[in-house]
Write a protein that holds these residues in place. Structure first.
Motif, PDB file in Angstrom:
ATOM      1  N   PHE B 176       0.840  -1.198   0.000  1.00 10.87           N
ATOM      2  CA  PHE B 176       0.000   0.000   0.000  1.00 10.87           C
ATOM      3  C   PHE B 176       0.877   1.249   0.000  1.00 10.87           C
ATOM      4  O   PHE B 176       0.624   2.206  -0.727  1.00 10.87           O
ATOM      5  N   LEU B 210      -4.815  12.415  -3.408  1.00 13.98           N
ATOM      6  CA  LEU B 210      -5.666  11.966  -2.303  1.00 13.98           C
ATOM      7  C   LEU B 210      -5.628  10.446  -2.186  1.00 13.98           C
ATOM      8  O   LEU B 210      -5.576   9.896  -1.086  1.00 13.98           O
ATOM      9  N   ALA B 211      -5.642   9.765  -3.326  1.00 15.26           N
ATOM     10  CA  ALA B 211      -5.543   8.305  -3.287  1.00 15.26           C
ATOM     11  C   ALA B 211      -4.216   7.900  -2.656  1.00 15.26           C
ATOM     12  O   ALA B 211      -4.154   6.983  -1.824  1.00 15.26           O
ATOM     13  N   ALA B 214      -4.447   8.155   0.975  1.00 17.09           N
ATOM     14  CA  ALA B 214      -5.202   7.048   1.571  1.00 17.09           C
ATOM     15  C   ALA B 214      -4.344   5.798   1.650  1.00 17.09           C
ATOM     16  O   ALA B 214      -4.301   5.108   2.683  1.00 17.09           O
ATOM     17  N   VAL B 218      -3.162   4.017   5.167  1.00 17.76           N
ATOM     18  CA  VAL B 218      -3.517   2.660   5.568  1.00 17.76           C
ATOM     19  C   VAL B 218      -2.270   1.789   5.676  1.00 17.76           C
ATOM     20  O   VAL B 218      -2.121   1.011   6.625  1.00 17.76           O
ATOM     21  N   LEU B 277      -9.229  17.672   4.800  1.00 14.26           N
ATOM     22  CA  LEU B 277      -9.791  16.331   4.937  1.00 14.26           C
ATOM     23  C   LEU B 277     -10.133  16.071   6.396  1.00 14.26           C
ATOM     24  O   LEU B 277      -9.523  16.637   7.287  1.00 14.26           O
ATOM     25  N   PRO B 278     -11.089  15.172   6.612  1.00 12.45           N
ATOM     26  CA  PRO B 278     -11.459  14.873   8.011  1.00 12.45           C
ATOM     27  C   PRO B 278     -10.462  13.923   8.673  1.00 12.45           C
ATOM     28  O   PRO B 278     -10.822  13.137   9.515  1.00 12.45           O
ATOM     29  N   ILE B 282     -10.866  11.284  11.922  1.00 12.90           N
ATOM     30  CA  ILE B 282     -10.767   9.824  11.794  1.00 12.90           C
ATOM     31  C   ILE B 282      -9.704   9.307  12.755  1.00 12.90           C
ATOM     32  O   ILE B 282      -9.902   8.349  13.510  1.00 12.90           O
TER      33      ILE B 282
ATOM     34  N   LEU C 554      -9.085   1.193   3.766  1.00 18.05           N
ATOM     35  CA  LEU C 554      -8.668   1.895   2.560  1.00 18.05           C
ATOM     36  C   LEU C 554      -9.890   2.465   1.841  1.00 18.05           C
ATOM     37  O   LEU C 554      -9.919   3.638   1.455  1.00 18.05           O
ATOM     38  N   TYR C 557     -11.262   5.437   3.722  1.00 20.72           N
ATOM     39  CA  TYR C 557     -10.488   6.665   3.525  1.00 20.72           C
ATOM     40  C   TYR C 557     -10.762   7.270   2.153  1.00 20.72           C
ATOM     41  O   TYR C 557     -11.013   8.462   2.014  1.00 20.72           O
ATOM     42  N   LEU C 558     -10.713   6.395   1.136  1.00 22.21           N
ATOM     43  CA  LEU C 558     -10.926   6.913  -0.209  1.00 22.21           C
ATOM     44  C   LEU C 558     -12.288   7.564  -0.322  1.00 22.21           C
ATOM     45  O   LEU C 558     -12.431   8.656  -0.872  1.00 22.21           O
ATOM     46  N   LEU C 560     -14.086   8.886   1.997  1.00 17.88           N
ATOM     47  CA  LEU C 560     -14.142  10.142   2.734  1.00 17.88           C
ATOM     48  C   LEU C 560     -13.429  11.245   1.984  1.00 17.88           C
ATOM     49  O   LEU C 560     -13.861  12.394   1.975  1.00 17.88           O
ATOM     50  N   TYR C 561     -12.313  10.904   1.367  1.00 17.85           N
ATOM     51  CA  TYR C 561     -11.558  11.930   0.652  1.00 17.85           C
ATOM     52  C   TYR C 561     -12.313  12.426  -0.554  1.00 17.85           C
ATOM     53  O   TYR C 561     -12.284  13.600  -0.891  1.00 17.85           O
ATOM     54  N   TYR C 562     -12.964  11.468  -1.218  1.00 19.04           N
ATOM     55  CA  TYR C 562     -13.580  11.837  -2.478  1.00 19.04           C
ATOM     56  C   TYR C 562     -15.008  12.304  -2.296  1.00 19.04           C
ATOM     57  O   TYR C 562     -15.642  12.731  -3.238  1.00 19.04           O
TER      58      TYR C 562
END
Lengths: 83, 490, 595, 126
Positions: B176, B210-211, B214, B218, B277-278, B282, C554, C557-558, C560-562
């Protein structure tokens, strides 16, 4: 206990009674002293004749009587919390 | 030797020591090489820490290729701080490993153990020292692969499955991470973290970035065992050899926290991560859940080592809680707790290792009346346990203090109350040990062979003393952490 | 060098070193350390400050002024007397714990900020709990646990209050606080618990009498007086304290009358004496504060003397229960005499210490117009004489002869008691010496004919009331019993409620488990179905389950971001693989169930 | 060409990734899990290498007449990643061999059941 019977002055009831009477005499003398000594009142009314004596006596009797009542409410066997 | 070369030397010493230990093929020389390499790294890390405190970040271009084209090793206040922790713990654990690993492993293959230990140390130090995102992945894998093997060396057969599970999860995490790096590389065309940060500022809200965030979040969360990605950790810590548990618990997850900090604050930047972003919500939610559930689970464990493993998950929750505050106090708390928890948990696992050596394992049935047969070990566990709780006068208090301060600063009263209240759960699980060791009568299964050998007891007590020392003298830990926090928030 | 070391830490260091010393050297060291600390306090005097930077603050480790020094002097004196009294106790946890306890309490008194105060506050709590545990019995263990919980709770409130205070005032300095803010209220509660405010008081009567003969003496000196100091520093002039203090003077005496364990009687009277000090602090006048401090000073001495005499009785006769004692003056005449000095002191007989200290609080209350309070205080004064002055010596040493014949107290205990008694009388005869160290200038003359006469009347007639009730047979006899007090709420009611709650939770939990099992059978709780139902969070997961969490996180998160950037189709595309994965998992588990 | 079709290499990447992860999650056989893990890692190789290749680009050797070069760096990086992947797979298989020796099985649910049974046994005898 028997071998020291009578060896101690306080063991004889008549001596205890003497002490008790003596204490009353001291008390009365102290109250009478109020007539001689100029009393400086702290809270206003405590300058009165024999105030402290009366208050002390009444307060303690009330205390003990109240405590006797309290005992009825709160007394439990000694192992109460261990059970 | 000039200061510019220190960042590389810190990493290279254990990296070179590994094949040397392998070639030695005998336990004693291998151990000596490993210990010497760790000690050397520790000294170098200390020198680096002094250097960066006074003169700012130190950069070293590998192979003389200047960054961003070549791989850059870059040590600033934060990385120097983590380097000192990792190399310091490695140096303390190395002498312990001599007695402990000798008892737990086959003698003919001991040299392999020390070679792997060196590799693991080199990997963790490399992750910290490098300024290159892909290089970080390589070191992450060096550290991970060696730690899989080290965990699989445990005596219990369950160690094998734990190592396997850790391998699968660790690989997913690392993959990841590398996917995230790949996406960032596509967007910026660079792998140098500082360079990346500069180029990301314009395009930080685009979809691939953003991806990448993420994936990296993770991936690293897996490595640092953030709830609910912690599931590999309890078994891995429980069944690994004692020295390995102590070393990994004190350093492994901490370096991952470092990586998270680096990427959040050093690469992506506070604005995107915590404002747009939140992320902080989180992280806050996961931390709170981690603290409560892991602490509660710890409370009912039948084995002290496993109890401490769960407590580690909770303590990591405190660290990420500090990160989620994203304030000066919060980050200071996170960094200082990273350090304090490292030494405290290291001390605890070393002491428990001594118990396991004498008793076979550290189940609570073996601890009844332990204070009578192993008084120094028991006392050490209690003192380090107090630090875990956060009792005043111990290192743990300092961390909690800053956490509470951060919570108050942010106006989150409930959070401050929460931190104090959950410390009570820690009181409860440490109390279980006190009750078993001090108040219970001597049990039939309790080891009677006396204290662990001095070679194990002395390193453990060094860390115990450290966890008290840093409760009083906070000049290094707190000031270092505060500087690191200021650096991150720049 | 020695000036650089806070006085309290001298005691702490000596305490920690004690177990390492040869046995013969332990008691001399334990006695010498307080003397050294006392000398140091005399030497540095008021106005000394020792600061250190830590935790990003400048901490005032030592801050001396007249208020803290008064407490410092008496704490070191008490520690010294304790060491003499416990001369023969050389083994075990108690001697070092006693020194550490005294030292941390002493250090807390000189703490210039809340953080330092909190640290010593908690350390002294832990050290004192060790002393309770050193009592050794199962009851001492239980009482120690409750004691520890209460003390740590007080510390927790102190920490929370200090944190709030920091947010409110921007400073951690330990100065006047007042009740006006939430932080102040929490601090007030923290101090109040340690000061044994009514309804928060039971840890005191619960724990102190369970410690050893020597341990109780140590305990009686420091914890509550530390909180008196803290109240005087932070809450002087808070009117609520006057009412709280008056209640504190009055209600324990009722319990003291019916309590059988004489050390517990003393614990109740300790509570009652604290009330006088609290009233003095609440009045906040110069004379009120002086009275509180003077009374604390005198109180530590005579209360220690009383506990010492009962300790000697416990040591020689093996019990301090009123029902089992009596006539001990024949065996222990010296102890009996010294006990009566303590009794006279606590009862405020002229020429004894409380006469010159307590009256300042009473006069101050009267001057401020608190007539009702004044009446309560006078009543409580009579009550004190009644239970501590008469009841304790009477049932232990006189009353009907229990037949117990034992040896006189050992020499070192007699010496300690004699020294303490000397100080009690000394203060009573030469009040000027005590007045000289009080925080405010003193303008009060205790020995006026009017005051002496009033006090004698009060005491003599209280005594007469006792004798009269006794001779009439109205006086309640001593009985072996436990008297319910506020601790019933947590020792009985709380316990029962906790058990009921646990049972309820268990039932809910079982029901929940059953429900989720049924859900799982419906195919909804996929994970539950895959992994059985015991201890989801605690057991070893399969690798697949772990990896699934990674995938879920994962996706989360994705998503939430998008969430606010992307069309639904894309989100669906992202979820789809995981839906397929979940379906596959389910199918797989079905397959394996069929096998 | 639609956007989706022009990015077909990404779709293959995603497919490999999800397939690999799915195998890891769904398969109980430890060896099959490792195969899934390898497939999962393979997707990364593609993710890096595909964008490095430019249509019409040549190897990055400066020469007359060629102006469009492919990026060589991803290849180098992935070479490292492949080494890591192979090492992981080898280590994983080695551990599986040891697990098979210790438990007599490579089905994860059987192994977990064996562990659980072993944990329960001393508890019952107590």
């Amino acid at each position: 206990m028997s071998q020291d019977e009578g060896r101690y002055w306080l063991d004889r009831p008549e001596n205890v009674a003497k002490l008790y009477r003596g204490l009353w005499i001291v008390g009365v003398l102290l109250v009478l002293a109020d007539l001689v000594v100029h009393r400086h009142a702290e809270a206003g009314f405590d300058g009165g004749f024999g105030f402290y004596g009366v208050y002390g006596f009444v307060a303690c009797v009330a205390l003990v009587l109240a405590a006797k009542l309290l005992r009825r409410a709160v007394m439990r066997p000694e192992d109460y919390y261990d059970r | 030797m000039s200061a510019e070369q220190l960042p590389a030397l810190v990493v290279v010493a254990p990296l070179v020591a590994a094949p040397v230990a392998l070639l030695a093929r005998r336990a004693l020389p291998a151990w000596m090489v490993a210990t010497a390499a760790c000690g050397f790294s520790f000294v170098a890390a200390l020198a680096l820490a002094v250097q960066v405190t006074s003169g700012g970040a130190v950069s070293y271009a590998l192979g003389s290729w200047p960054p961003p084209w070549g791989i850059e090793y870059r040590v600033d206040v934060l990385s120097a701080f983590v380097l000192v922790l990792v190399s310091g713990v490695a140096t303390v654990v190395a002498p312990f490993a001599w007695a402990s690993a000798s008892a737990e492993l086959e003698r003919e293959r001991l040299y392999l153990f020390y070679a792997l230990y060196c590799l693991c140390v080199a990997g963790l130090l490399g992750m910290t020292a490098t300024g290159d995102a892909f290089n970080l992945f390589v070191f992450m894998e060096i550290a991970s692969l060696s730690s899989y093997v080290l965990i699989a060396l445990g005596r219990d057969r369950r160690a094998l499955l734990s190592a396997y599970q850790y391998l699968v999860l660790g690989t997913i995490g690392a993959t990841f991470y590398v996917i995230g790096i790949g996406l960032l590389y596509l967007m910026t065309g660079t792998l140098n973290m500082a360079d990346m940060a500069a180029r990301l500022s314009d395009i930080s809200s685009t979809r691939p970035v953003l991806a990448a965030l993420a994936f990296i979040t993770v991936g690293v969360s897996l490595k640092l065992a953030l709830f609910p990605l912690h599931l590999w950790l309890p078994n891995a810590y429980t069944y690994a050899p004692s020295a390995v548990t102590a070393f990994l618990a004190a350093t492994g997850t901490k370096v991952s926290v470092y990586v998270l900090l680096r990427f959040y604050f050093g690469v992506f930047g506070t604005r995107i991560v915590l404002e747009e972003l939140p992320m902080s919500q989180i992280l806050l939610a996961l931390s709170v859940v981690a603290i409560v559930t892991a602490s509660l689970v710890a409370l009912w464990q039948a084995d002290l080592k496993r109890l401490l493993a769960y407590s580690s998950i909770a303590q990591i929750g405190y660290i990420t809680l500090g990160i989620s505050m994203a304030s000066r106090e919060g980050l200071t708390a996170a960094v200082v707790h990273l350090f304090n928890h490292g030494i405290t948990k290291g001390a605890l696992f070393l002491l428990v290792g001594g118990v396991a050596l004498r008793a076979g394992h550290a189940g609570f049935d073996r601890l009844q009346g332990l204070a009578r047969t192993m008084p120094l070990t028991s006392l050490g566990i209690v003192i380090a346990g107090l630090s875990l709780i956060g009792t005043p006068g111990t290192a743990g208090f300092v961390s909690k203090w800053y956490l509470v301060l951060g919570a108050i600063e942010a106006g989150r009263w409930w959070l401050a109350a929460f931190i104090v209240a959950t410390s009570l759960i820690a009181v409860a699980y440490i109390w279980r040990f006190v009750e078993a060791a001090y108040l219970a009568p001597l049990g039939g299964a309790t080891p009677r062979a006396g204290e662990a050998p001095a070679a194990m007891l002395v390193p453990a007590w060094i860390l115990v003393a450290a966890s008290v020392w840093f409760g009083f003298d906070t000049s290094y830990s707190v000031q270092g952490a505060a500087r690191a926090a200021a650096l991150l928030l720049q | 060098m020695i000036a650089e070391l806070p006085a309290g830490l001298i005691l702490v260091a000596a305490g920690l070193a004690l177990p390492l010393l040869p046995r013969a050297a332990r008691s001399p060291v334990a006695a010498a350390a307080p003397l050294l600390a006392f000398a140091q306090l005399l030497w540095i005097g008021p106005g000394y400050v020792l600061e250190k930077d830590a935790f990003g603050f400048t901490l005032q480790l030592v801050r001396t002024d007249r208020l803290s020094l008064a407490f410092g002097y008496i704490f070191t004196i008490a520690a010294f007397l304790n060491a003499i009294y416990a001369w023969r106790v050389r083994e075990g946890i108690e001697p070092p714990a006693a020194l550490v306890y005294a030292g941390t309490a002493l250090a807390a008194v000189f703490a210039g900020d809340f953080l330092t105060l909190f640290i010593y506050w908690e350390l002294s709590a832990v050290a004192s709990a060790l002393i309770v545990w050193a009592g050794g019995s199962a009851r001492a263990y239980g009482a120690g646990m409750r004691y520890m919980a209460v003390q740590l709770g007080s510390g927790m409130l102190l920490a929370a209050g200090a944190a709030l205070r920091y947010a409110e005032a921007g400073s951690l300095a330990f100065e006047h606080v007042g009740l006006g803010s939430p932080g102040g209220a929490l601090l007030f509660l923290a101090f109040g618990i340690k000061c044994a405010f009514p309804l928060l008081h039971n840890w005191l009567q619960d724990a102190y009498p369970e410690a050893s003969a020597t341990g109780t003496v140590v305990l009686s000196a420091f914890t509550t007086k530390l909180s008196i100091y803290a109240l005087a520093r932070g809450f002087a002039g808070t009117e609520m304290l006057i009412w709280i203090g008056a209640a504190m003077t009055a209600f324990p005496i009722f319990y003291a009358v019916i309590e059988n364990d004489l050390r517990r009687v003393l614990a109740y009277s300790l509570n009652n004496q604290l009330g006088f000090m609290v009233v003095g602090i609440g009045l906040g006048t110069d004379m009120g504060l002086n009275g509180a401090v003077a009374h604390a000073f005198a109180h530590i001495l005579y209360k220690a003397l009383l506990f010492m005499s009962m300790g000697a009785v416990l040591l020689r006769a093996g019990t301090v229960k009123g029902t089992e004692l009596g006539g001990l003056y024949k065996s222990m005449p010296l102890t009996a005499g010294l006990c009566m000095v303590g009794a006279a002191s606590i009862s405020a007989f002229p020429l004894f210490s409380a006469f010159v200290s307590k009256s300042m609080v009473l006069v101050s209350a009267a001057e401020q117009g608190y007539t009702f309070i004044w009446l309560v205080l006078v009543f409580a004064s009579a009550g004190v004489f009644h239970h501590s002055g008469i009841k304790v010596p009477f049932f232990a040493f006189f009353a009907h002869d229990s037949g117990i014949r034992c040896k006189e107290a050992p020499a070192h205990m007699l010496v300690a008691m004699a020294l303490t008694a000397l100080l009690c009388v000394g203060i009573g005869v030469f009040p000027g010496a005590l007045y000289a160290i009080l925080p405010m200038p003193v303008d009060y003359v205790p020995y006026t004919a009017s005051h002496v006469l009033a006090q004698l009347q009060l005491l003599v007639f209280s005594g007469l009331a006792f004798s009269w009730l006794k001779r009439r047979g109205i006086y309640p006899p001593e009985m072996r019993s436990v008297n319910l007090d506020a601790d019933w709420f947590y020792r009985r009611l709380g316990l029962r409620m906790a058990r009921a709650l646990a049972a309820l939770l268990q039932r809910l939990f079982d029901a929940g488990r059953e429900a989720s099992r049924q859900l799982g059978e419906a195919g909804a709780a996929l994970l539950e179905r895959l992994h059985g139902s015991e201890g989801v969070l605690a057991r070893t997961w399969s690798t697949g389950g772990m990896a699934l969490w990674a995938a879920i996180l994962l996706a989360a998160y994705l998503l939430l971001y998008y969430a606010d950037k992307v069309d639904r189709g894309f989100i669906f595309l992202l979820i789809l693989p995981f839906l397929i994965g979940a379906l596959g998992l389910w199918a797989d588990s079905r397959r394996r169930d069929d096998d | 060409m639609t956007a989706a079709a022009s990015h077909y290499s990404y779709w293959i990447t995603v497919l490999l990734m999800v397939a690999g992860l799915y195998i890891v999650i769904a398969r109980g056989n430890l060896v099959k899990k490792l195969i899934g893990l390898s497939i999962f890692q393979t997707s990364v190789y593609l993710l890096y290498i595909a964008p490095g290749k430019l249509i019409g680009g040549t190897p990055p050797i400066l020469a007359e007449g060629f102006r469009l070069y492919s990026n060589p760096l991803p290849h180098v990086l992935i070479l490292t990643a492949i080494v890591v992947g192979v090492a992981t797979l080898a280590l994983g298989l080695a551990i599986v061999v040891r697990i098979r020796e210790a438990y007599g099985s490579i089905e994860e649910d059987e192994i977990l059941a064996a562990d659980r049974a072993a944990e329960r046994r001393p508890a019952e005898s107590r």
